[in-house]
Design a protein around this motif. Structure first.
Motif, PDB file in Angstrom:
ATOM      1  N   SER A  67      43.456 127.809  95.909  1.00  0.00           N
ATOM      2  CA  SER A  67      43.507 129.255  95.725  1.00  0.00           C
ATOM      3  C   SER A  67      42.351 129.933  96.439  1.00  0.00           C
ATOM      4  O   SER A  67      41.275 129.349  96.607  1.00  0.00           O
ATOM      5  N   PRO A  68      42.584 131.191  96.865  1.00  0.00           N
ATOM      6  CA  PRO A  68      41.474 131.931  97.464  1.00  0.00           C
ATOM      7  C   PRO A  68      40.369 132.166  96.425  1.00  0.00           C
ATOM      8  O   PRO A  68      40.651 132.277  95.234  1.00  0.00           O
ATOM      9  N   PHE A  69      39.156 132.212  96.912  1.00  0.00           N
ATOM     10  CA  PHE A  69      37.977 132.333  96.055  1.00  0.00           C
ATOM     11  C   PHE A  69      38.091 133.507  95.089  1.00  0.00           C
ATOM     12  O   PHE A  69      37.670 133.432  93.942  1.00  0.00           O
ATOM     13  N   ARG A  70      38.717 134.600  95.527  1.00  0.00           N
ATOM     14  CA  ARG A  70      38.788 135.787  94.667  1.00  0.00           C
ATOM     15  C   ARG A  70      39.589 135.540  93.394  1.00  0.00           C
ATOM     16  O   ARG A  70      39.508 136.304  92.454  1.00  0.00           O
ATOM     17  N   TRP A  71      40.381 134.465  93.354  1.00  0.00           N
ATOM     18  CA  TRP A  71      41.159 134.154  92.148  1.00  0.00           C
ATOM     19  C   TRP A  71      40.662 132.911  91.433  1.00  0.00           C
ATOM     20  O   TRP A  71      41.359 132.337  90.617  1.00  0.00           O
ATOM     21  N   LYS A  72      39.464 132.484  91.736  1.00  0.00           N
ATOM     22  CA  LYS A  72      38.969 131.287  91.045  1.00  0.00           C
ATOM     23  C   LYS A  72      38.741 131.616  89.579  1.00  0.00           C
ATOM     24  O   LYS A  72      38.416 132.749  89.223  1.00  0.00           O
ATOM     25  N   THR A  73      38.975 130.624  88.723  1.00  0.00           N
ATOM     26  CA  THR A  73      38.903 130.881  87.287  1.00  0.00           C
ATOM     27  C   THR A  73      37.667 130.275  86.640  1.00  0.00           C
ATOM     28  O   THR A  73      37.298 130.652  85.545  1.00  0.00           O
ATOM     29  N   ASN A  76      32.098 126.281  89.860  1.00  0.00           N
ATOM     30  CA  ASN A  76      32.166 124.934  90.448  1.00  0.00           C
ATOM     31  C   ASN A  76      33.581 124.455  90.720  1.00  0.00           C
ATOM     32  O   ASN A  76      33.875 123.277  90.606  1.00  0.00           O
ATOM     33  N   GLU A  77      34.478 125.384  91.002  1.00  0.00           N
ATOM     34  CA  GLU A  77      35.858 124.961  91.240  1.00  0.00           C
ATOM     35  C   GLU A  77      35.959 124.365  92.644  1.00  0.00           C
ATOM     36  O   GLU A  77      35.510 124.971  93.610  1.00  0.00           O
ATOM     37  N   SER A  78      36.565 123.193  92.759  1.00  0.00           N
ATOM     38  CA  SER A  78      36.579 122.525  94.061  1.00  0.00           C
ATOM     39  C   SER A  78      37.719 123.001  94.964  1.00  0.00           C
ATOM     40  O   SER A  78      37.575 123.019  96.173  1.00  0.00           O
ATOM     41  N   GLN A  79      38.851 123.384  94.383  1.00  0.00           N
ATOM     42  CA  GLN A  79      40.030 123.668  95.198  1.00  0.00           C
ATOM     43  C   GLN A  79      40.195 125.172  95.477  1.00  0.00           C
ATOM     44  O   GLN A  79      41.261 125.742  95.259  1.00  0.00           O
ATOM     45  N   VAL A  80      39.125 125.819  95.901  1.00  0.00           N
ATOM     46  CA  VAL A  80      39.186 127.230  96.281  1.00  0.00           C
ATOM     47  C   VAL A  80      38.565 127.401  97.664  1.00  0.00           C
ATOM     48  O   VAL A  80      37.719 126.612  98.067  1.00  0.00           O
ATOM     49  N   TYR A  81      39.014 128.433  98.359  1.00  0.00           N
ATOM     50  CA  TYR A  81      38.505 128.651  99.722  1.00  0.00           C
ATOM     51  C   TYR A  81      38.140 130.109  99.958  1.00  0.00           C
ATOM     52  O   TYR A  81      38.690 131.011  99.345  1.00  0.00           O
ATOM     53  N   LYS A  82      37.148 130.275 100.851  1.00  0.00           N
ATOM     54  CA  LYS A  82      36.755 131.625 101.271  1.00  0.00           C
ATOM     55  C   LYS A  82      37.244 131.919 102.678  1.00  0.00           C
ATOM     56  O   LYS A  82      37.472 133.062 103.026  1.00  0.00           O
ATOM     57  N   THR A  83      37.360 130.878 103.494  1.00  0.00           N
ATOM     58  CA  THR A  83      37.756 131.082 104.892  1.00  0.00           C
ATOM     59  C   THR A  83      39.001 130.249 105.190  1.00  0.00           C
ATOM     60  O   THR A  83      39.319 129.306 104.454  1.00  0.00           O
ATOM     61  N   ASP A  85      39.280 128.182 107.580  1.00  0.00           N
ATOM     62  CA  ASP A  85      38.850 126.814 107.878  1.00  0.00           C
ATOM     63  C   ASP A  85      38.716 125.997 106.595  1.00  0.00           C
ATOM     64  O   ASP A  85      39.109 124.833 106.547  1.00  0.00           O
ATOM     65  N   GLN A  86      38.154 126.632 105.554  1.00  0.00           N
ATOM     66  CA  GLN A  86      38.029 125.920 104.273  1.00  0.00           C
ATOM     67  C   GLN A  86      39.412 125.629 103.687  1.00  0.00           C
ATOM     68  O   GLN A  86      39.658 124.551 103.152  1.00  0.00           O
ATOM     69  N   ALA A  87      40.305 126.599 103.800  1.00  0.00           N
ATOM     70  CA  ALA A  87      41.672 126.376 103.291  1.00  0.00           C
ATOM     71  C   ALA A  87      42.295 125.188 104.009  1.00  0.00           C
ATOM     72  O   ALA A  87      42.878 124.296 103.387  1.00  0.00           O
ATOM     73  N   HIS A  88      42.126 125.176 105.311  1.00  0.00           N
ATOM     74  CA  HIS A  88      42.696 124.103 106.122  1.00  0.00           C
ATOM     75  C   HIS A  88      42.184 122.738 105.648  1.00  0.00           C
ATOM     76  O   HIS A  88      42.958 121.804 105.457  1.00  0.00           O
ATOM     77  N   ARG A  89      40.881 122.652 105.414  1.00  0.00           N
ATOM     78  CA  ARG A  89      40.288 121.380 104.997  1.00  0.00           C
ATOM     79  C   ARG A  89      40.835 120.947 103.631  1.00  0.00           C
ATOM     80  O   ARG A  89      41.203 119.790 103.434  1.00  0.00           O
ATOM     81  N   LEU A  90      40.912 121.891 102.696  1.00  0.00           N
ATOM     82  CA  LEU A  90      41.412 121.542 101.354  1.00  0.00           C
ATOM     83  C   LEU A  90      42.871 121.081 101.401  1.00  0.00           C
ATOM     84  O   LEU A  90      43.252 120.096 100.770  1.00  0.00           O
ATOM     85  N   TYR A  91      43.679 121.812 102.161  1.00  0.00           N
ATOM     86  CA  TYR A  91      45.107 121.455 102.233  1.00  0.00           C
ATOM     87  C   TYR A  91      45.286 120.103 102.925  1.00  0.00           C
ATOM     88  O   TYR A  91      46.122 119.294 102.537  1.00  0.00           O
ATOM     89  N   ARG A  92      44.456 119.863 103.954  1.00  0.00           N
ATOM     90  CA  ARG A  92      44.501 118.558 104.626  1.00  0.00           C
ATOM     91  C   ARG A  92      44.125 117.434 103.671  1.00  0.00           C
ATOM     92  O   ARG A  92      44.768 116.400 103.614  1.00  0.00           O
ATOM     93  N   VAL A 176      49.208 133.993  95.689  1.00  0.00           N
ATOM     94  CA  VAL A 176      48.945 135.425  95.649  1.00  0.00           C
ATOM     95  C   VAL A 176      49.241 135.922  97.061  1.00  0.00           C
ATOM     96  O   VAL A 176      49.812 135.193  97.856  1.00  0.00           O
ATOM     97  N   GLY A 177      48.844 137.135  97.372  1.00  0.00           N
ATOM     98  CA  GLY A 177      49.056 137.608  98.733  1.00  0.00           C
ATOM     99  C   GLY A 177      48.260 136.747  99.714  1.00  0.00           C
ATOM    100  O   GLY A 177      47.171 136.270  99.386  1.00  0.00           O
ATOM    101  N   THR A 178      48.831 136.524 100.874  1.00  0.00           N
ATOM    102  CA  THR A 178      48.138 135.753 101.914  1.00  0.00           C
ATOM    103  C   THR A 178      48.162 136.555 103.212  1.00  0.00           C
ATOM    104  O   THR A 178      48.765 137.630 103.277  1.00  0.00           O
ATOM    105  N   ARG A 179      47.547 135.986 104.227  1.00  0.00           N
ATOM    106  CA  ARG A 179      47.593 136.678 105.537  1.00  0.00           C
ATOM    107  C   ARG A 179      49.028 136.762 106.035  1.00  0.00           C
ATOM    108  O   ARG A 179      49.342 137.567 106.898  1.00  0.00           O
TER     109      ARG A 179
END
Ligand SMILES: [Zn+2]
Length: 370
Positions: A67-73, A76-83, A85-92, A176-179
């Motif tokens: 999930s995007p960082f703005r929706w982290k709950t 220390n959540e590991s599966q969230v991204y701000k960019t 590139d970070q999303a790409h790494r997590l999904y990979r 949520v909404g994405t690019r």
């Protein structure tokens, strides 16, 4: 006992975020997780390989989800991204998690990339003796079809070929909404990037998952996308009066999915079955599998047949036992749908279509042949 296909489970997200080991039985994981952060945030698990065996769950659409960082709950959540590139790494990392799981435990989990992988797996399951008292002892591998939920793991459209080579077969542009498009809690249209994504997805015949897409975006995608279209996990808005977000499907949207020969997977999640239901204030018993059956029946009545409804449990995807309908202890209990559908006049063939056949026929038709 018919085979079940579950068209939605965030397995890798749970494995990486909470260290859940899905080779264990749900009951075992619960014993190990008493008092843990996993239970606090995501409730008691409903999933595990032995439970897949008891429930004859042969195939699971397994997500890549962050999930995007703005929706982290939580902190220390590991599966969230701000960019991106970070999303790409997590999904990979989640995709490679499935590779490691299926490479190291091929007797328990297999990656399904092609129709021939699918046929091989189904042959094994069809060898099951339905009268076996304890099928978990001589079980079969569960097939994983990889699904990207929220397409921000894709940085550039030129990456689609590599994602496809690595086994990705289903893409949902939104969470949520994405690019790429408006989504749950963040409505909006399909963007120009989203239109380009759909056009590029056609080249690989990716299956488009409309779940979580805001309705105008979903309707435009139905018009525009030339490849196969499904909704892996979505319930019927008209059966949940007063529902307060854009997460469920209107009858108009359901009808259009049916017209495109899509399948809609219903979700056994109490908050999506009864408006305002909350684990904090309501009793589990207020929602049962009869409520879920109503959603299946609604889709079948709209279609005039049993060829467009399926199951997409979303179990462990933000909720667990505490928020599942009464009568469900693990995913194996989805087999109780058989008698409920039968009572409503559904034939054995209809029931098989709904529990697994509809997903299987689309996969056979749409996956690469080998
Ligand atoms: Zn979802």
């Amino acid at each position: 006992m018919p085979i079940i296909v579950d068209a939605h489970a965030d397995l890798a997200w749970n494995m990486l975020k909470y260290g859940r080991d899905y080779t264990r039985a749900a009951a075992e994981t619960r014993r190990l997780e008493v008092g843990s952060q996993a239970v606090d945030e995501n409730e008691d698990t409903l999933l595990g390989w032995p439970d897949y065996q008891r429930g004859q769950v042969a195939i699971v659409f397994s997500t890549l989800f962050a999930s995007p960082f703005r929706w982290k709950t939580t902190a220390n959540e590991s599966q969230v991204y701000k960019t991106f590139d970070q999303a790409h790494r997590l999904y990979r990392d989640q995709l490679f998690t499935y590779h490691r799981l299926t490479d190291s435990q091929p007797d328990k989990f297999r990656l399904i990339r092609s129709a021939s992988d699918l046929n091989l797996l189904l042959d094994q399951w069809r060898g099951v003796n339905p009268r076996s008292k304890n099928p978990s002892e001589d079980g079969h591998p569960v097939g994983l079809v990889v699904l990207m939920e929220g397409a921000e793991g894709i940085r550039e459209l030129s990456e689609l070929e590599e994602w496809h080579d690595l086994g990705l077969r289903v893409i949902g542009p939104a969470w949520v909404g994405t690019r790429y498009c408006g989504g749950w809690r963040e409505p909006g249209p399909l963007t120009e990037d989203g239109r380009k994504l759909l056009s590029a997805m056609t080249d690989f015949n990716f299956i488009l998952d409309l779940s979580h897409m805001d309705e105008p975006a979903a309707l435009e995608a139905l018009d525009r996308y030339e490849g196969p279209i499904v909704a892996t996990h979505a319930n019927c808005l008209s059966l949940v009066p007063g529902f307060a977000s854009n997460r469920l499907f209107s009858d108009r949207l359901i009808l259009e999915v049916i017209e495109r020969d899509g399948v809609i997977g219903v979700i056994p999640y109490n908050s999506y079955l009864k408006a305002g239901w909350s684990v904090k204030k309501d009793r589990r018993e207020e929602v049962t599998l009869v409520d879920l059956t109503n959603h299946i029946d609604h889709i079948c009545q709209m279609a005039g047949d049993s060829l467009h409804a399926g199951i997409g449990s979303d179990f462990d995807g933000g909720f667990g036992v505490q928020s599942a309908p009464a009568g469900i202890d693990t995913i194996a209990d989805l087999q109780n749908l058989v008698s409920l559908l039968s009572t409503r006049g559904y034939s054995d063939t209809d029931i098989e279509n709904i529990l697994s056949g509809n997903w299987i026929s689309r996969l056979k038709r749409e996956l690469p042949s080998s």
